[in-house]
Design a protein around this motif. Structure first.
Motif: not given
Lengths: 207, 162
Positions: B46-75
């Motif tokens: 209960k100290v850490f909000d599991l689904v909150g961590v999961a949704s934010l991590a998915a957001g970081i991952n998605a934006s990192s992938r999108a940034l990589a694509n924009q810069l011509g990297e696969e990932r």
């Protein structure tokens, strides 16, 4: 994509609130968060700018309860409505099981509604999803304001696919739960049709 | 051949995840898909909000992938964020069920080197898993759909009258 965890008997679905800037997407989630009992919801996460405009997304996890022995959870997301943030809007749409399109009923906002709906089509297509394959609900928000189009006029402009729609005044809470219920039903009916729900032995639990 | 769905293979994730936590000496670990849905977790309470961590991590991952694509990297490579007391590692990998991500939190009892080492082992273990468990019996979605209306009525009635 709906996720069914057989070991822990959990179903998780993602619904995205889409629409133009300031149409009331975040307000919908805030109202839901304020009304749902604490044991049925998690923390609401909002990634907003200093001016309280959504930057990346708002996120609200909800638990609907048991259906056929499965604990059913929804993850509600909003997208940033401003045209500028299309790249992040596209990311939030990824993996959505259903979409609530929150339209602004004010006459001055019709062009923004139409543009945002067109943008939804495009972004779904970029994820390989035809809008006809995914439950979409339209909410005509801000019915409490003056200078709004009639529901019939808005239906004609936006709802050419004849999807379920609801009038709402999200600030007052009117129509918010009707919309959510409609979206939940659409998503879960699609899941029921798509999935055979296995009866596992529950061993080796994940989740 | 069709790609197996995550639902069909996720039960098998729990054991490799526990082994990863034990060997790398991390505090928390959660395995998620690209949409931020939790497939397996270890150590969250209960100290850490599991689904909150999961949704934010998915957001970081998605934006990192999108940034990589924009810069011509696969990932881009895995992500590592370090604070004074806790560190966060986000490692992504391809599996039979699409791209998955391991999010793990550790402190001074572990290190980024150790985490990366056992992350690679974790990924190779997952790749050796049988692709699905076909032994389950199944019921049709009819019962589920029949119960749906009643369950939704109950839930929303509680909210409106509450």
């Amino acid at each position: 994509m709906s996720l069914v965890n057989y070991a822990t008997r959990e179903i998780t679905c993602k619904i995205v609130y889409y629409g133009p800037g300031r149409s009331g997407k975040t307000t919908n989630l805030q109202y839901i968060h304020s009304r749902v009992p604490w044991d049925r919801k998690g923390e609401m996460v909002s990634l907003a700018t200093e001016a309280d405009r959504t930057l990346f997304f708002d996120f609200l996890p909800l638990e609907l309860g048991q259906i056929s022995g499965f604990t059913t959870r929804f993850q509600l997301y909003t997208v940033p409505g401003q045209v500028y943030y299309n790249a992040t809007r596209k990311l939030v749409l990824q993996g959505a099981d259903g979409v609530v399109f929150v339209a602004d009923s004010q006459k001055s906002q019709l062009d923004a509604d139409i543009e945002s709906f067109r943008n939804l089509h495009e972004n779904l297509l970029e994820h390989g999803i035809d809008i006809r394959q995914i439950p979409v609900i339209i909410q005509y928000n801000k019915r409490d304001l003056p200078n709004v189009f009639s529901i019939e006029q808005l239906e004609e402009e936006l709802n050419f696919r004849n999807v379920p729609s609801h009038p709402a005044s999200a600030l007052l809470g009117e129509g918010v739960f009707d919309t959510l219920r409609s979206a939940s039903e659409g998503v879960l009916k699609k899941l029921a049709r798509k999935l055979e729900i296995p009866i596992g032995d529950g061993a080796g639990g994940a989740g | 051949m069709d790609r197996p769905s995550i639902s069909q293979i996720q039960d098998a994730f729990a054991e490799p995840l526990e082994a990863f936590v034990r060997e790398s000496n991390v505090r928390l670990a959660v395995l998620i898909n690209r949409a931020g849905q939790v497939l397996a977790q270890y150590g969250f309470d209960k100290v850490f909000d599991l689904v909150g961590v999961a949704s934010l991590a998915a957001g970081i991952n998605a934006s990192s992938r999108a940034l990589a694509n924009q810069l011509g990297e696969e990932r881009f490579e895995h992500l590592h964020h370090a604070g004074p007391a806790r560190q966060l590692f986000l490692g992504h990998f391809e599996s039979a069920a699409g791209q998955l991500m391991l999010v793990t939190v550790f402190d001074q009892r572990s290190s980024i080197g150790l985490v990366r080492l056992f992350f690679e082992r974790f990924v190779s273990q997952l790749r050796q898993l049988p692709s699905m468990d076909a032994s389950r019996s199944a019921v049709s979605g009819t019962d589920f759909e029949a119960e749906l209306e009643t369950s939704l009525d109950r839930f929303f009635q509680d909210l409106v009258s509450g």
